[in-house]
Design a protein around this motif. Structure first.
Motif, PDB file in Angstrom:
ATOM      1  N   HIS A 316       0.823  -1.211   0.000  1.00  0.00           N
ATOM      2  CA  HIS A 316       0.000   0.000   0.000  1.00  0.00           C
ATOM      3  C   HIS A 316       0.857   1.261   0.000  1.00  0.00           C
ATOM      4  O   HIS A 316       0.497   2.267  -0.615  1.00  0.00           O
ATOM      5  N   GLN A 317       1.997   1.210   0.681  1.00  0.00           N
ATOM      6  CA  GLN A 317       2.890   2.363   0.696  1.00  0.00           C
ATOM      7  C   GLN A 317       3.437   2.644  -0.709  1.00  0.00           C
ATOM      8  O   GLN A 317       3.491   3.790  -1.161  1.00  0.00           O
ATOM      9  N   ASN A 318       3.831   1.586  -1.412  1.00  0.00           N
ATOM     10  CA  ASN A 318       4.304   1.751  -2.791  1.00  0.00           C
ATOM     11  C   ASN A 318       3.201   2.326  -3.676  1.00  0.00           C
ATOM     12  O   ASN A 318       3.445   3.200  -4.521  1.00  0.00           O
ATOM     13  N   LEU A 319       1.993   1.834  -3.475  1.00  0.00           N
ATOM     14  CA  LEU A 319       0.846   2.302  -4.248  1.00  0.00           C
ATOM     15  C   LEU A 319       0.541   3.762  -3.925  1.00  0.00           C
ATOM     16  O   LEU A 319       0.252   4.573  -4.818  1.00  0.00           O
ATOM     17  N   LEU A 320       0.628   4.107  -2.652  1.00  0.00           N
ATOM     18  CA  LEU A 320       0.380   5.482  -2.224  1.00  0.00           C
ATOM     19  C   LEU A 320       1.345   6.455  -2.903  1.00  0.00           C
ATOM     20  O   LEU A 320       0.943   7.515  -3.404  1.00  0.00           O
ATOM     21  N   MET A 321       2.615   6.089  -2.941  1.00  0.00           N
ATOM     22  CA  MET A 321       3.604   6.971  -3.568  1.00  0.00           C
ATOM     23  C   MET A 321       3.319   7.152  -5.055  1.00  0.00           C
ATOM     24  O   MET A 321       3.455   8.255  -5.599  1.00  0.00           O
ATOM     25  N   GLU A 322       2.918   6.081  -5.714  1.00  0.00           N
ATOM     26  CA  GLU A 322       2.614   6.174  -7.141  1.00  0.00           C
ATOM     27  C   GLU A 322       1.386   7.048  -7.394  1.00  0.00           C
ATOM     28  O   GLU A 322       1.366   7.862  -8.320  1.00  0.00           O
ATOM     29  N   ILE A 323       0.365   6.907  -6.554  1.00  0.00           N
ATOM     30  CA  ILE A 323      -0.839   7.733  -6.697  1.00  0.00           C
ATOM     31  C   ILE A 323      -0.505   9.205  -6.449  1.00  0.00           C
ATOM     32  O   ILE A 323      -0.942  10.095  -7.193  1.00  0.00           O
ATOM     33  N   LEU A 324       0.275   9.484  -5.412  1.00  0.00           N
ATOM     34  CA  LEU A 324       0.678  10.863  -5.134  1.00  0.00           C
ATOM     35  C   LEU A 324       1.452  11.447  -6.313  1.00  0.00           C
ATOM     36  O   LEU A 324       1.241  12.598  -6.710  1.00  0.00           O
ATOM     37  N   ARG A 325       2.353  10.652  -6.861  1.00  0.00           N
ATOM     38  CA  ARG A 325       3.206  11.143  -7.952  1.00  0.00           C
ATOM     39  C   ARG A 325       2.399  11.445  -9.204  1.00  0.00           C
ATOM     40  O   ARG A 325       2.491  12.519  -9.783  1.00  0.00           O
ATOM     41  N   LYS A 326       1.574  10.486  -9.626  1.00  0.00           N
ATOM     42  CA  LYS A 326       0.903  10.650 -10.916  1.00  0.00           C
ATOM     43  C   LYS A 326      -0.259  11.643 -10.851  1.00  0.00           C
ATOM     44  O   LYS A 326      -0.596  12.272 -11.854  1.00  0.00           O
ATOM     45  N   THR A 327      -0.872  11.799  -9.680  1.00  0.00           N
ATOM     46  CA  THR A 327      -2.018  12.703  -9.561  1.00  0.00           C
ATOM     47  C   THR A 327      -1.581  14.160  -9.521  1.00  0.00           C
ATOM     48  O   THR A 327      -2.359  15.056  -9.863  1.00  0.00           O
ATOM     49  N   ALA A 328      -0.345  14.408  -9.120  1.00  0.00           N
ATOM     50  CA  ALA A 328       0.125  15.795  -8.978  1.00  0.00           C
ATOM     51  C   ALA A 328       0.013  16.574 -10.285  1.00  0.00           C
ATOM     52  O   ALA A 328      -0.391  17.749 -10.287  1.00  0.00           O
ATOM     53  N   SER A 329       0.353  15.938 -11.405  1.00  0.00           N
ATOM     54  CA  SER A 329       0.328  16.658 -12.689  1.00  0.00           C
ATOM     55  C   SER A 329      -1.088  17.086 -13.066  1.00  0.00           C
ATOM     56  O   SER A 329      -1.281  18.084 -13.760  1.00  0.00           O
ATOM     57  N   LYS A 330      -2.080  16.350 -12.610  1.00  0.00           N
ATOM     58  CA  LYS A 330      -3.481  16.700 -12.874  1.00  0.00           C
ATOM     59  C   LYS A 330      -3.826  18.066 -12.290  1.00  0.00           C
ATOM     60  O   LYS A 330      -4.694  18.782 -12.805  1.00  0.00           O
ATOM     61  N   TYR A 331      -3.128  18.435 -11.220  1.00  0.00           N
ATOM     62  CA  TYR A 331      -3.374  19.720 -10.554  1.00  0.00           C
ATOM     63  C   TYR A 331      -2.245  20.715 -10.812  1.00  0.00           C
ATOM     64  O   TYR A 331      -2.089  21.691 -10.082  1.00  0.00           O
ATOM     65  N   GLY A 332      -1.463  20.439 -11.859  1.00  0.00           N
ATOM     66  CA  GLY A 332      -0.400  21.365 -12.237  1.00  0.00           C
ATOM     67  C   GLY A 332       0.754  21.402 -11.264  1.00  0.00           C
ATOM     68  O   GLY A 332       1.447  22.415 -11.151  1.00  0.00           O
ATOM     69  N   MET A 333       0.980  20.297 -10.552  1.00  0.00           N
ATOM     70  CA  MET A 333       2.050  20.256  -9.556  1.00  0.00           C
ATOM     71  C   MET A 333       2.967  19.065  -9.804  1.00  0.00           C
ATOM     72  O   MET A 333       2.660  18.175 -10.591  1.00  0.00           O
ATOM     73  N   ALA A 334       4.097  19.073  -9.127  1.00  0.00           N
ATOM     74  CA  ALA A 334       5.015  17.935  -9.113  1.00  0.00           C
ATOM     75  C   ALA A 334       5.210  17.512  -7.667  1.00  0.00           C
ATOM     76  O   ALA A 334       5.372  18.359  -6.781  1.00  0.00           O
ATOM     77  N   CYS A 335       5.171  16.213  -7.437  1.00  0.00           N
ATOM     78  CA  CYS A 335       5.352  15.659  -6.091  1.00  0.00           C
ATOM     79  C   CYS A 335       6.792  15.188  -5.955  1.00  0.00           C
ATOM     80  O   CYS A 335       7.272  14.392  -6.768  1.00  0.00           O
TER      81      CYS A 335
END
Length: 728
Positions: A316-335
């Motif tokens: 779940h931790q690995n999945l969490l990091m991937e979700i945080l990373r890929k979702t950031a661009s949707k909001y114009g940000m970088a994680c």
């Protein structure tokens, strides 16, 4: 387009942006219905599997009984039907190679029959075993590059799930990864092995206490993930962030974190929308995220889950990091997950909250109201203390890495000296035990606030200590040295193994005493006293940042492995090899391979940083400085021709020119260091990277940051700290 135009346009784009902030309607889909809806969990299995198949699978998941291979086809068929109903067209075996976090290869459910007709298939064989090419993953010499065959094997204890994307969905199956020769090439398999070893040793102790109900002991983990968010326009304009994850140059912002106004402050609207989106995705995947808040540094945040079984928590931790990373661009940000993306302010960690629980729901590290009377708790707690005291260097090496070296010991994270904070209550009990027996427990009482309408608040029996790398926090230990970009697989594999060794020692001593007819509680007292005398050097409740502690730790004989280079040889030391091979968590060959991989990874990381620093220095910073130097020189000549006193300008030009010269020298030194190919073994190469490449990156940065304060703002080519950290 000039680089300074790119920078100004990035700022303008942020100022004018109208980000679509997706609003999630939890009235339409209640949280309890959303949670786990894309997981092939126990509820789905019960509904879709034949009863005997379901029971057999649950025995494997809950009791650790070997998987019956005959059930694979039934499970695969049910899993496929469920996934297709969810819109999945492909499946993948996800695994954790010795690179970053996860890897995956997608295969379609589509197949073609003899007549050319399309059909949908997914067999038990495809569920249980996959075959990705293993030649391109690091193996540390276990296999040659031309030896390509590798296998993924289904881990039934971590449920499959559906990962949605704008163009479809994929059935994701957690797996282990190994070579054709059977050598482990991933991080999950050692974690699973370490959990089994700990369970076996913990059950021995529970049986001595008369507990016959527990069939399994598992470790639980709740990793607190810290990260930074910056605008994507800034991120794309910084080659260092893009290629290395951290800023290799950058003068300090006039304001940093000194006002202490970021921590737990108001979360910006764009950030809270991003967080809510990530959480909704994670809820659907069964990840029990609980907490979100601003962290200490500007633009730094944290997300934390509820505790879970260590294996599932890691996935779940690995999945969490991937979700945080890929979702950031949707909001114009970088994680950013790097441990130290910005110098001069706090970096990011991943506090690994760890405990042990039985399959009947008992937390073995819960002290209860009177821990001095809780012999079982004291035994398990003593086991952890002994493990940390005996193997501190293993805990240090498992969190090592080029990135985490920037964070550990920097007055924002624990020092590299591994010690344990127990708190006032537990430390008092340990002191009593050392003097002959614990007879009382300190209680916290209540706090009187002095305002009539406010209730009395219960006070904990002890404070918390943020400077400790390994702290007891009520019913768990918090391993605070783990880096934010690191997988928690490694730290928990080591922690489980060293604690298992201590529990083995304790169980063996108590079993000997029982056979000799000794009183059980007196035997416990003797074992605890021996452990306390042997291990008390690692107990420290004070300020881990202080110079006094460093001196005291040295007197106590505690190791202080300040950098990765000092820590890495611990992996292949005889006592480490003996430990891991005894409990069959790693073979000697696998330990040797991990040592080589970590050495190579360190060298590659530093070399990439060196090349990136040179690219920026020669292609962006130096040209900007020279252009501005020309403008200043023109101004000096113009004022001189006009007969105006220009002594101050002339002095600035001389200083500025000297700084440019220093910068050019720093570039030359770094170029040489990056280009050198030292002789020697893997550690020698890593040492060269630290002592020459990294050292010259630091020197280059020092001069670059000075130039940044001298060059006119409209000439500076890179987004600055004051912009990246404060423009949202």
């Amino acid at each position: 387009m000039s680089s300074n135009n790119i920078r100004s346009q990035a700022i303008q784009a942020i100022a004018n942006s109208k980000h679509v902030l997706e609003r999630l309607d939890f009235h339409e889909t209640p949280l309890k219905d959303l949670f786990g809806c894309n997981v092939f969990n126990e509820e789905v299995q019960r509904e879709r599997l034949p009863k005997p198949i379901f029971k057999a699978l649950q025995k494997t998941i809950k009791q650790g009984i070997s998987l019956d291979p005959t059930i694979a086809d039934s499970v695969a068929s049910a899993m496929k039907d469920w996934a297709i109903e969810k819109g999945a067209t492909h499946y993948t075996h996800i695994f954790q190679p010795m690179t970053g976090l996860t890897a995956e290869k997608h295969d379609s459910f589509l197949n073609i029959d003899g007549s050319g007709k399309a059909m949908v298939e997914f067999s038990g064989k495809e569920l249980v075993k996959g075959e990705p090419d293993a030649s391109s993953f690091p193996s540390g010499g276990i296999r040659a590059t031309f030896e390509a065959r590798g296998y993924t094997g289904w881990d039934p204890t971590s449920p499959a799930y559906i990962l949605e994307s704008p163009n479809g969905a994929t059935l994701v199956i957690p797996t282990v990864f190994l070579s054709w020769t059977g050598d482990i090439l991933d991080k999950k398999a050692p974690l699973l092995k370490s959990m089994e070893v700990l369970s076996h040793q913990a059950l021995r102790i529970l049986r001595l206490f008369g507990n016959k109900d527990a069939k399994k002991v598992f470790t639980t983990v709740g990793p607190e993930q810290e990260y930074f968010l910056i605008d994507r326009s800034f991120y794309l304009a910084r080659p260092d962030l893009l290629h290395t994850g951290r800023t290799l140059v950058g003068a300090a912002s006039p304001k940093g974190q000194e006002m202490e106004d970021q921590y737990f402050g108001h979360i910006p609207e764009r950030v809270i929308a991003y967080m809510a989106d990530c959480e909704a995705q994670l809820f659907k995947l069964g990840v029990p995220v609980k907490t979100r808040h601003n962290e200490v540094a500007p633009s730094q945040y944290e997300i934390a889950p509820i505790f879970e079984d260590s294996n599932l928590a890691t996935d779940h931790q690995n999945l969490l990091m991937e979700i945080l990373r890929k979702t950031a661009s949707k909001y114009g940000m970088a994680c950013l997950f790097h441990e130290k993306p910005f110098a001069g302010i706090n970096g990011s960690g991943k506090h690994n909250n760890w405990s042990m629980s039985t399959d009947t729901g008992e937390n073995l590290l819960n002290p209860g109201d009177t821990p001095h009377e809780n012999a079982q708790f004291l035994v398990f707690c003593a086991g952890v203390i002994r493990a940390v005291a005996k193997y501190p260097e293993l805990l240090r090496v498992v969190v090592s890495g080029a990135a985490n070296d920037h964070r550990l010991g920097a007055n924002e994270a624990p020092p590299a000296i591994i010690s344990i904070f127990l708190g006032d209550q537990l430390q008092d009990i340990i002191d009593q035990l050392e003097k002959g027996g614990a007879k009382s427990t300190k209680q916290g009482g209540e706090m009187e606030i002095g305002v009539t309408v406010l209730p009395k608040l219960p006070r904990d029996a002890g404070d918390r200590n943020r400077t400790s790398p390994f702290a007891f926090t009520g019913n768990k230990f918090e391993f605070r040295a783990v880096g934010s970009s690191q997988s928690v697989s490694g730290p928990n594999s080591v922690l489980n193994t060293i604690v298992a060794e201590s529990l083995d020692f304790i169980a063996t001593e108590l079993e000997k005493s029982a056979k000799a007819g000794k009183d059980f509680h007196k035997s416990i007292q003797e074992v605890l006293l021996g452990i306390i005398k042997e291990s008390k050097k690692v107990l420290f409740n004070g300020d881990g940042y202080s110079e006094e502690w460093h001196k005291e730790a040295e007197k106590r004989g505690l190791p202080n492995l300040r950098t990765t280079i000092e820590a890495l040889p611990v992996i292949i030391r005889k006592d480490s090899i003996d430990l891991f091979t005894k409990y069959k968590v790693y073979t000697e060959k696998e330990l040797q391979s991990r040592y080589v991989i970590l050495c190579e990874s360190y060298v590659k990381t530093i070399k990439i940083e060196g090349r990136t620093a040179l690219l920026m220095a020669k292609g962006m910073i130096l040209p900007a400085a020279i252009r501005y130097q020309g403008e200043v020189a023109t101004s000096v000549n113009a004022t001189k021709a006009a007969g105006v006193d220009n002594s101050a300008q002339l002095e600035f030009l001389k200083t500025f020119t000297a700084t440019i010269t220093d910068f050019q020298k720093a570039i030359a030194h770094l170029e040489k260091a990056v280009g050198d190919h030292p002789e020697g073994d893997d550690l020698a190469h890593a040492t060269h990277a630290r002592d020459h490449v990294l050292a010259n990156i630091v020197k280059l940065r020092t001069v670059s940051d000075k130039l940044e304060t001298m060059v006119a703002d409209d000439h500076w080519p890179l987004p600055t700290y004051r912009e990246m950290l404060f423009i949202k």
